[in-house]
Write a protein that holds these residues in place. Structure first.
Motif, PDB file in Angstrom:
ATOM      1  N   ASN A  68       0.836  -1.204   0.000  1.00 43.75           N
ATOM      2  CA  ASN A  68       0.000   0.000   0.000  1.00 43.75           C
ATOM      3  C   ASN A  68       0.868   1.250   0.000  1.00 43.75           C
ATOM      4  N   MET A  69       1.915   1.250   0.795  1.00 36.20           N
ATOM      5  CA  MET A  69       2.821   2.396   0.839  1.00 36.20           C
ATOM      6  C   MET A  69       3.460   2.624  -0.525  1.00 36.20           C
ATOM      7  N   VAL A  70       3.971   1.576  -1.151  1.00 35.78           N
ATOM      8  CA  VAL A  70       4.628   1.719  -2.452  1.00 35.78           C
ATOM      9  C   VAL A  70       3.616   2.126  -3.523  1.00 35.78           C
ATOM     10  N   THR A  71       2.488   1.455  -3.569  1.00 38.11           N
ATOM     11  CA  THR A  71       1.472   1.717  -4.589  1.00 38.11           C
ATOM     12  C   THR A  71       0.924   3.142  -4.497  1.00 38.11           C
ATOM     13  N   ASN A  72       0.591   3.572  -3.304  1.00 45.32           N
ATOM     14  CA  ASN A  72      -0.039   4.880  -3.127  1.00 45.32           C
ATOM     15  C   ASN A  72       0.939   6.040  -3.131  1.00 45.32           C
ATOM     16  N   GLY A  73       2.164   5.808  -2.698  1.00 47.10           N
ATOM     17  CA  GLY A  73       3.106   6.914  -2.581  1.00 47.10           C
ATOM     18  C   GLY A  73       4.182   6.984  -3.629  1.00 47.10           C
ATOM     19  N   TYR A  74       4.439   5.894  -4.335  1.00 46.65           N
ATOM     20  CA  TYR A  74       5.600   5.851  -5.213  1.00 46.65           C
ATOM     21  C   TYR A  74       5.329   5.115  -6.519  1.00 46.65           C
ATOM     22  N   PRO A  75       4.402   5.634  -7.339  1.00 42.21           N
ATOM     23  CA  PRO A  75       4.082   4.980  -8.610  1.00 42.21           C
ATOM     24  C   PRO A  75       5.290   4.737  -9.515  1.00 42.21           C
ATOM     25  N   PRO A  76       6.290   5.636  -9.564  1.00 45.88           N
ATOM     26  CA  PRO A  76       7.442   5.359 -10.433  1.00 45.88           C
ATOM     27  C   PRO A  76       8.218   4.101 -10.016  1.00 45.88           C
ATOM     28  N   VAL A  77       8.283   3.845  -8.733  1.00 45.94           N
ATOM     29  CA  VAL A  77       8.968   2.644  -8.237  1.00 45.94           C
ATOM     30  C   VAL A  77       8.055   1.424  -8.386  1.00 45.94           C
ATOM     31  N   ARG A  78       6.778   1.622  -8.183  1.00 45.52           N
ATOM     32  CA  ARG A  78       5.813   0.514  -8.249  1.00 45.52           C
ATOM     33  C   ARG A  78       5.661  -0.038  -9.661  1.00 45.52           C
ATOM     34  N   LYS A  79       5.623   0.849 -10.641  1.00 47.67           N
ATOM     35  CA  LYS A  79       5.418   0.431 -12.032  1.00 47.67           C
ATOM     36  C   LYS A  79       6.308   1.233 -12.981  1.00 47.67           C
ATOM     37  N   PRO A  80       7.616   1.071 -12.871  1.00 46.60           N
ATOM     38  CA  PRO A  80       8.489   1.818 -13.781  1.00 46.60           C
ATOM     39  C   PRO A  80       8.339   1.316 -15.220  1.00 46.60           C
ATOM     40  N   ARG A  81       8.405   2.244 -16.171  1.00 47.74           N
ATOM     41  CA  ARG A  81       8.452   1.824 -17.583  1.00 47.74           C
ATOM     42  C   ARG A  81       9.820   1.228 -17.865  1.00 47.74           C
ATOM     43  N   THR A  82      10.849   1.935 -17.414  1.00 48.49           N
ATOM     44  CA  THR A  82      12.223   1.448 -17.528  1.00 48.49           C
ATOM     45  C   THR A  82      13.002   1.945 -16.315  1.00 48.49           C
ATOM     46  N   TYR A  83      14.127   1.295 -16.069  1.00 49.74           N
ATOM     47  CA  TYR A  83      15.035   1.766 -15.019  1.00 49.74           C
ATOM     48  C   TYR A  83      16.452   1.321 -15.347  1.00 49.74           C
ATOM     49  N   SER A  84      17.411   2.098 -14.855  1.00 50.84           N
ATOM     50  CA  SER A  84      18.820   1.764 -15.041  1.00 50.84           C
ATOM     51  C   SER A  84      19.595   2.251 -13.822  1.00 50.84           C
ATOM     52  N   PHE A  85      20.719   1.628 -13.595  1.00 47.00           N
ATOM     53  CA  PHE A  85      21.530   1.977 -12.441  1.00 47.00           C
ATOM     54  C   PHE A  85      22.475   3.114 -12.777  1.00 47.00           C
ATOM     55  N   GLY A  86      22.598   4.041 -11.830  1.00 52.47           N
ATOM     56  CA  GLY A  86      23.485   5.183 -11.965  1.00 52.47           C
ATOM     57  C   GLY A  86      24.640   5.064 -10.986  1.00 52.47           C
ATOM     58  N   LYS A  87      24.912   6.150 -10.311  1.00 47.56           N
ATOM     59  CA  LYS A  87      26.033   6.224  -9.369  1.00 47.56           C
ATOM     60  C   LYS A  87      25.827   5.255  -8.209  1.00 47.56           C
ATOM     61  N   VAL A  88      26.943   4.760  -7.706  1.00 47.76           N
ATOM     62  CA  VAL A  88      26.913   3.885  -6.534  1.00 47.76           C
ATOM     63  C   VAL A  88      28.077   4.265  -5.629  1.00 47.76           C
ATOM     64  N   GLU A  89      27.849   4.138  -4.337  1.00 50.51           N
ATOM     65  CA  GLU A  89      28.898   4.459  -3.386  1.00 50.51           C
ATOM     66  C   GLU A  89      28.736   3.640  -2.109  1.00 50.51           C
TER      67      GLU A  89
END
Length: 139
Positions: A68-89
């Motif tokens: 519920n938290m992810v679905t209601n608050g974070y649609p880009p994370v819940r259903k991304p069209r695409t994603y890629s990894f960027g910087k890491v540390e």
């Protein structure tokens, strides 16, 4: 606009550490994030929840509360069209911060900054994520 995901605020200077994670740690962290994102896309709440660290599970003690938290608050994370990894540390031994560049379901660009912590069994789990909209992202 910045939002705290999993009720965890990421320190603003997340990329200021001089220590870098090794290849194995980076791959392990990215595998965890990738697994969770794929589970969210597939509507597999139990699997997505399995990648959450104990601190997240204390805040969201059930799969339904987490989803519920992810679905209601974070649609880009819940259903991304695409994603890629960027910087890491690596912020400290066993503590990784990973940038994920996301195109959300609305077609807009977002930056998700995940924090991961190595667990006593050696695996990495997600301790938090902050999300922000962006018009231009760079890696």
């Amino acid at each position: 606009m910045r939002r705290a995901f999993f009720a965890f605020a990421v320190v603003p200077l997340i990329f200021m550490s001089s220590a870098f994670a090794g290849d194995a740690e980076i791959k392990a962290g990215q595998s965890v994030i990738d697994g969770q994102l794929k589970a969210l896309i597939a509507n597999d709440g139990a699997k997505a929840y399995s990648f959450a660290a104990p601190n997240v599970k204390r805040i969201f003690p059930t799969v339904d509360a987490f989803m519920n938290m992810v679905t209601n608050g974070y649609p880009p994370v819940r259903k991304p069209r695409t994603y890629s990894f960027g910087k890491v540390e690596e912020m400290a031994p066993g503590s990784i911060v990973q940038q994920v560049l996301i195109v959300g379901p609305d077609g807009k660009d977002y930056e998700a900054v995940y924090t991961l912590q190595q667990q006593p069994d050696g695996t990495f789990q997600i301790t938090g994520c902050s999300l922000r909209a962006s018009n231009s992202l760079s890696t």
